[in-house]
Write a protein that holds these residues in place. Structure first.
Motif, PDB file in Angstrom:
ATOM      1  N   LEU A  73       0.881  -1.171   0.000  1.00  0.00           N
ATOM      2  CA  LEU A  73       0.000   0.000   0.000  1.00  0.00           C
ATOM      3  C   LEU A  73       0.920   1.221   0.000  1.00  0.00           C
ATOM      4  CD1 LEU A  73      -2.716  -1.242   2.537  1.00  0.00           C
ATOM      5  CD2 LEU A  73      -2.755  -1.359   0.046  1.00  0.00           C
ATOM      6  N   HIS A  74       0.604   2.217   0.805  1.00  0.00           N
ATOM      7  CA  HIS A  74       1.462   3.403   0.854  1.00  0.00           C
ATOM      8  C   HIS A  74       2.845   3.027   1.398  1.00  0.00           C
ATOM      9  CE1 HIS A  74       2.566   7.612   1.553  1.00  0.00           C
ATOM     10  NE2 HIS A  74       3.141   7.141   2.648  1.00  0.00           N
ATOM     11  N   GLN A  83       7.949   3.780  -7.658  1.00  0.00           N
ATOM     12  CA  GLN A  83       6.776   2.929  -7.482  1.00  0.00           C
ATOM     13  C   GLN A  83       6.271   2.512  -8.863  1.00  0.00           C
ATOM     14  OE1 GLN A  83       4.139   3.691  -4.210  1.00  0.00           O
ATOM     15  NE2 GLN A  83       5.234   5.529  -3.649  1.00  0.00           N
ATOM     16  N   GLN A  86       2.960   3.712 -10.531  1.00  0.00           N
ATOM     17  CA  GLN A  86       2.996   5.122 -10.969  1.00  0.00           C
ATOM     18  C   GLN A  86       3.724   5.251 -12.296  1.00  0.00           C
ATOM     19  OE1 GLN A  86       5.101   7.494  -8.092  1.00  0.00           O
ATOM     20  NE2 GLN A  86       3.452   7.397  -6.585  1.00  0.00           N
ATOM     21  N   ASN A 108      -4.575  13.371  -5.688  1.00  0.00           N
ATOM     22  CA  ASN A 108      -5.674  12.504  -5.227  1.00  0.00           C
ATOM     23  C   ASN A 108      -7.054  12.904  -5.744  1.00  0.00           C
ATOM     24  OD1 ASN A 108      -3.985  11.037  -3.136  1.00  0.00           O
ATOM     25  ND2 ASN A 108      -3.725  13.163  -2.534  1.00  0.00           N
ATOM     26  N   THR A 282       1.379  13.651   0.254  1.00  0.00           N
ATOM     27  CA  THR A 282       1.662  12.364   0.893  1.00  0.00           C
ATOM     28  C   THR A 282       1.109  11.215   0.057  1.00  0.00           C
ATOM     29  OG1 THR A 282       1.599  13.341   3.094  1.00  0.00           O
ATOM     30  CG2 THR A 282       1.257  10.968   2.975  1.00  0.00           C
ATOM     31  N   PHE A 283      -0.158  11.318  -0.286  1.00  0.00           N
ATOM     32  CA  PHE A 283      -0.822  10.161  -0.898  1.00  0.00           C
ATOM     33  C   PHE A 283      -0.876  10.194  -2.415  1.00  0.00           C
ATOM     34  CE2 PHE A 283      -3.099   9.884   3.333  1.00  0.00           C
ATOM     35  CZ  PHE A 283      -2.489   8.702   3.713  1.00  0.00           C
ATOM     36  N   HIS A 286      -0.952   7.148  -5.151  1.00  0.00           N
ATOM     37  CA  HIS A 286      -1.080   5.942  -4.318  1.00  0.00           C
ATOM     38  C   HIS A 286      -1.019   4.692  -5.193  1.00  0.00           C
ATOM     39  CE1 HIS A 286      -2.820   2.951  -1.653  1.00  0.00           C
ATOM     40  NE2 HIS A 286      -2.517   3.780  -0.651  1.00  0.00           N
ATOM     41  N   SER A 289      -4.366   3.221  -6.355  1.00  0.00           N
ATOM     42  CA  SER A 289      -5.075   4.088  -7.298  1.00  0.00           C
ATOM     43  C   SER A 289      -4.400   4.099  -8.668  1.00  0.00           C
ATOM     44  CB  SER A 289      -5.128   5.523  -6.774  1.00  0.00           C
ATOM     45  OG  SER A 289      -5.954   5.590  -5.634  1.00  0.00           O
TER      46      SER A 289
END
Ligand code: PMP
Length: 400
Positions: A73-74, A83, A86, A108, A282-283, A286, A289
């Motif tokens: 996850l994160h 990542q 991404q 987000n 931060t997110f 993700h 997502s």
């Protein structure tokens, strides 16, 4: 109808955004349908406000999510760790875009995409004047609200960002306001919340030229009209222009929260120095997502959903014929059906909900019904839905 305990708690415990929530008590959803806790089946004719373009819980999206949650996850804020989801998504997006739109910043939501893009334009151009359109909508956070162009949402939240001018959408003469002090023009390629308004190709080409001549960046907001909704993957493809910064969100996540702003490497890289960490989240990006979004993009393209948009939109327009309908405006499957008043439309929307169809109006156009179904809607479903809508319109006409 009597309310369940959860419905009563919803009204008490969940922040309310209006006095008239639709109150559908969701149990589960699949493709074009949402089922409530009593087993009632609704047709989602607005795709969760332009989100579920490939339907609710598309199997490819679910698989991508499951695969990713089994990995991680994160792990770290945006921009530090490599990542894979991404990178793969950014690569896939860039393949669909003109060469210079090669570098993606993931956030987000739509509002955050607007915020990032505004900061980027100011930082890159060293200017601070922004031009946007009357009745444009770019989000609800302070900056995004500032460039949105309808007083009703803004007036009680001032002071907002200074140095913003609003021009009429589609008016070529107003483009003369773009000058050497303009950092950016931010504009929806198709205005959504204004009730689905389009502008001419010539207008967009003039806009593009003018921005270039004055050194202002052109930010196209395709948060609602992008990702296939208008019959092209990107709505700007209809107009033969290219933005300097492109915004996407909503439909790109296949039901997961994600947004992005995309630009050239040169422009985007101005966020990494002076100051370092010029824009951080931060997110944003993700892994779940971004994995879901890649599956969404691949599904859109593989299932040829975009090619069918125009034909499906035409069928809606052919079938939706009633003396109470003043006008149908559309760009692909982003449609606005205009009636005489909000009060009349409210009756239709309430009646439609009773018979199992979820529709809505627009933020800045409350006499027009929003039709923006999942692009997966079939011809048979369009016929069924239109039949029921016409019955609701007839019902409301008799009550009028
Ligand atoms: N821009 C446009 C064109 C939109 O339609 C929306 C949402 N309706 C936004 C920005 C804001 O997106 P979000 O609600 O995800 O912040």
């Amino acid at each position: 109808m009597s309310k369940s305990l959860t419905q009563r708690q919803f009204l008490q415990l969940i922040a309310q955004t209006s006095d008239t929530p639709l109150m559908v008590d969701v149990a589960h959803a699949k493709n074009c349908h949402i089922f409530d806790t009593k087993g009632k089946k609704y047709f989602d004719l607005i795709a969760g406000i332009g989100v579920s373009s490939i339907g609710h819980r598309h199997p490819n999206v679910i698989k991508a999510i499951k695969d990713q949650i089994n990995k991680n996850l994160h792990v770290m804020v945006f921009g530090e760790f490599v990542q894979t989801p991404q990178v793969r998504l950014a690569e896939a997006l860039s393949k669909t875009l003109p060469n210079q739109l090669e570098c993606t910043y993931f956030v987000n939501s739509g509002s955050e995409a607007t915020e990032g893009a505004l900061k980027l334009a100011k930082r890159y151009t060293n200017r601070f004047n922004i031009i946007s359109c009357i009745d444009g909508y770019h989000g609800s956070s302070h900056g995004a609200l500032s460039v949105s162009g309808n007083e009703s949402l803004k007036q009680n939240f001032r002071p907002l960002l200074p140095n913003i001018q609003h021009i009429p959408f589609g008016d070529e003469n107003a483009l003369n306001l773009i000058n050497m002090e303009t950092a950016a023009v931010i504009i929806e390629t198709v205005q959504g919340e204004a009730g689905v308004r389009t502008a001419k190709k010539k207008y967009f080409q003039k806009l593009r030229e003018k921005c270039k001549a004055k050194g202002a960046l052109l930010i196209l907001d395709e948060i609602q009209c992008g990702f296939g909704r208008t019959g092209k993957l990107w709505a700007f493809e209809h107009y033969n222009i290219q933005p300097d910064i492109l915004l996407a969100a909503k439909g790109m996540g296949g039901g997961m929260p994600i947004g992005c702003f995309i630009s050239s490497k040169e422009i985007m890289h101005s966020l990494r120095e002076n100051p370092v960490l010029g824009h951080i989240t931060t997110f944003g990006g993700h892994p779940v997502s971004t994995a879901a979004s890649l599956a969404t993009l691949e599904t859109l393209l593989e299932e040829n959903l975009i090619d069918q948009v125009e034909k499906k939109a035409l069928l809606f327009k052919c079938l939706l014929k009633h003396p109470s309908i003043i006008e149908i405006r559309n760009k692909g499957l982003l449609m606005g059906v205009e009636f005489e008043s909000y009060e009349f439309l409210k009756k239709i929307i309430d009646r439609s909900l009773e018979v199992g169809i979820i529709t809505d109006w627009f933020l800045f156009c409350n006499n027009s019904m929003r039709i923006a179904p999942p692009l997966t809607i079939s011809e048979i479903e369009i016929r069924e839905v239109c039949h029921k809508l016409l019955e609701s319109i007839e019902w409301a006409s008799k009550k009028n």
